[in-house]
Design an enzyme around this catalytic site. Structure first.
Site, short mmCIF file in Angstrom:
data_model
loop_
_atom_site.label_atom_id
_atom_site.label_comp_id
_atom_site.label_asym_id
_atom_site.label_seq_id
_atom_site.Cartn_x
_atom_site.Cartn_y
_atom_site.Cartn_z
N SER A 69 -10.55 -0.38 3.16
CA SER A 69 -9.81 -0.19 4.43
C SER A 69 -9.20 1.28 4.44
CB SER A 69 -8.74 -1.20 4.36
OG SER A 69 -8.69 -2.67 3.69
N GLU A 81 -4.48 3.83 6.34
CA GLU A 81 -3.89 3.43 4.44
C GLU A 81 -4.82 4.53 4.36
OE1 GLU A 81 -5.38 1.37 1.19
OE2 GLU A 81 -6.47 0.75 2.07
N ARG A 126 0.69 -0.89 0.19
CA ARG A 126 0.22 0.18 -0.25
C ARG A 126 0.87 0.91 -0.14
NH1 ARG A 126 -3.63 -3.24 -0.57
NH2 ARG A 126 -5.24 -3.64 0.05
N1 EPU Z 1 -11.15 -10.86 9.89
C1 EPU Z 1 -11.67 -10.62 11.41
N2 EPU Z 1 -12.89 -10.71 11.53
C2 EPU Z 1 -13.02 -10.44 10.35
C3 EPU Z 1 -12.94 -9.67 8.86
C4 EPU Z 1 -11.41 -10.27 8.83
O1 EPU Z 1 -11.01 -11.71 12.27
O2 EPU Z 1 -14.44 -9.82 11.13
C5 EPU Z 1 -9.47 -11.55 9.88
C6 EPU Z 1 -10.22 -12.92 9.42
O3 EPU Z 1 -9.32 -13.65 9.95
C7 EPU Z 1 -9.05 -12.83 7.66
C8 EPU Z 1 -8.31 -11.74 8.15
O4 EPU Z 1 -8.88 -10.01 9.30
O5 EPU Z 1 -8.80 -13.85 7.48
C9 EPU Z 1 -8.23 -10.34 6.56
O6 EPU Z 1 -9.39 -10.25 6.74
P1 EPU Z 1 -9.81 -9.87 4.18
O7 EPU Z 1 -9.20 -11.02 4.36
O8 EPU Z 1 -10.86 -9.17 5.06
O9 EPU Z 1 -8.78 -8.83 4.58
P2 EPU Z 1 -7.38 -7.32 4.71
O10 EPU Z 1 -6.59 -7.82 5.26
O11 EPU Z 1 -8.73 -7.48 6.06
C10 EPU Z 1 -6.57 -6.72 2.61
C11 EPU Z 1 -6.84 -5.36 2.12
C12 EPU Z 1 -8.25 -5.13 1.52
C13 EPU Z 1 -8.20 -6.48 0.64
C14 EPU Z 1 -8.23 -7.62 1.01
C15 EPU Z 1 -8.18 -8.69 0.17
C16 EPU Z 1 -5.45 -3.53 3.69
C17 EPU Z 1 -5.63 -2.79 4.54
N3 EPU Z 1 -7.11 -4.36 2.81
O12 EPU Z 1 -8.17 -6.18 3.38
O13 EPU Z 1 -8.19 -3.71 0.57
O14 EPU Z 1 -9.36 -5.74 -0.10
O15 EPU Z 1 -7.31 -7.50 1.84
O16 EPU Z 1 -7.22 -9.04 -0.36
O17 EPU Z 1 -4.76 -4.35 2.85
C18 EPU Z 1 -8.32 -1.65 1.07
O18 EPU Z 1 -7.39 -1.18 0.02
O19 EPU Z 1 -8.95 -0.92 0.75
C19 EPU Z 1 -8.93 -2.62 0.45
C20 EPU Z 1 -10.21 -3.31 0.90
#
Ligand code: EPU
Length: 347
Positions: free
Chosen positions: A238, A334, A163
């Site tokens: 995010s 972010e 990012r």
């Molecule tokens: N999780 C929880 N509770 C929740 C949701 C998620 O514990 O309610 C945990 C789960 O263990 C899950 C982990 O968080 O495995 C990661 O969640 P997710 O796969 O939704 O991804 P993220 O790391 O929260 C990142 C990006 C998103 C992108 C997704 C999918 C960042 C800051 N965000 O989110 O990007 O869509 O991965 O690749 O890196 C954005 O940048 O605006 C964005 C939405």
């Protein structure tokens, strides 16, 4: 081209916050952009679709909405299985991704449905479901703001990381991205299906029969099920980056929270999902006034209706302070917060 005075920006950014811009213009031609940039109005802000910005007060200068359009493709002289795709920076990202898929090109499918323009994508090196922009971007055309010259930059020189890019750091306010050049596959696609729920969405399709279009459909279904549509609920995706930590800290936390989720990065470093921290701390679905952490993805802070930018900022600061107190992690935004410096740095 028309320049407007005192324009409400609520419809020009996805948090939907009501803030005024002293001046506003929409440009679809590079020459108009140059004219505006040379007009001497300060400060200027070039906005794509405003999908990663939080305004906490009125903008005292000129906001320029980038509406430069156009895309084309040509064979890659170095590789018969690839094509080079060129796109202007004001094009909508998802419409562009869908267009490449209609041409049967592979490479951008995991980045389906990310809000914003193509020109904003390199600034924070957008990423999702195991793929980042930097994986497929070859070159950029940029306008060097102080000389008015168009330059070509190699993607490898843009300092892309998680990012981030040099456009956010040492190159901030120096360049305006005008065109992007991608190397996409026309055959023998390398599909990335290991992340999250993609495999389960692809269900029974045997690996050798899978197409970039199917991966895109899976990503769209996952995103639609988890992430709020900014048209319905103001948000900027995010709000925080996922923090990184070392093995000792991760292990100590794991003792305390055996259900801690973490992903190995390079040697002895781990990513801890901010969504997990927020969920564990009880922020999922929790609101203060007109601001909340989303009910299915707490990392997305939402404007539940009529919140001001300062209310959203205060909410985010409160959330970050709570995470720091409970887990010791300092969450970094972010989202780009205007004005710069509005986010409290340090202890
Ligand atoms: N999780 C929880 N509770 C929740 C949701 C998620 O514990 O309610 C945990 C789960 O263990 C899950 C982990 O968080 O495995 C990661 O969640 P997710 O796969 O939704 O991804 P993220 O790391 O929260 C990142 C990006 C998103 C992108 C997704 C999918 C960042 C800051 N965000 O989110 O990007 O869509 O991965 O690749 O890196 C954005 O940048 O605006 C964005 C939405």
């Amino acid at each position: 081209m028309r320049v407007f005075k005192d324009v409400n920006l609520a419809n020009y950014h996805t948090f939907g916050v009501s803030v005024q811009s002293a001046w506003f213009a929409e440009v679809s031609r590079l020459t108009d952009l140059l004219t505006l940039l040379r007009s001497g109005v300060h400060p200027t802000l070039v906005l794509g679709e405003g999908s990663n910005v939080l305004f906490t007060r009125d903008f005292p200068g000129l906001v320029i909405k980038n509406a430069m359009s156009g895309k084309s493709l040509m064979p890659d002289p170095t590789d018969p299985h690839r094509v080079v795709v060129e796109v202007a920076s004001g094009e909508n990202w998802h419409a562009f991704v869908r267009w490449t898929l209609e041409q049967n090109l592979g490479g951008l499918e995991n980045l389906s449905l990310i809000p914003g323009t193509t020109g904003a994508a390199p600034v924070q090196n957008i990423g999702a479901y195991g793929v980042e922009l930097a994986d497929v971007l070859q070159e950029l055309e940029v306008l060097e703001l102080h000389t008015g010259k168009l330059l070509r930059l190699k993607a490898a020189d843009c300092g892309f990381g998680y990012r981030t890019s040099r456009f956010k750091g040492e190159w901030k306010d120096q360049f305006l991205i005008t065109r992007l050049f991608f190397a996409l596959s026309s055959q023998q696609h390398q599909l990335h299906t290991a992340y999250g729920d993609i495999e389960s969405h692809l269900g029974g399709i045997p690996p050798e029969q899978r197409t970039p279009q199917q991966v895109s459909e899976a990503v769209m279904a996952i995103r639609r099920s988890k992430l709020p549509d900014p048209a319905q609920l103001g948000n900027a995706g995010s709000f925080f980056k996922n923090p990184e930590t070392d093995r000792d800290t991760r292990d100590a936390l794991l003792k305390k929270y055996p259900d801690l989720v973490s992903f190995p990065l390079r040697e002895n470093r781990f990513k801890v999902p901010a969504a997990w921290l927020l969920d564990k701390a009880g922020w999922k679905g929790k609101s203060i006034g007109r601001v909340a952490c989303h009910t299915s993805q707490p990392l997305v802070i939402v404007n539940t209706g009529g919140a001001s930018g300062l209310e959203i900022l205060d909410f985010a600061v409160t959330v970050a302070a709570d995470i720091r107190e409970k887990f010791g992690f300092r969450l970094e935004p972010e989202v780009n917060i205007f004005p710069p410096g509005a986010w409290p740095e340090g202890d």
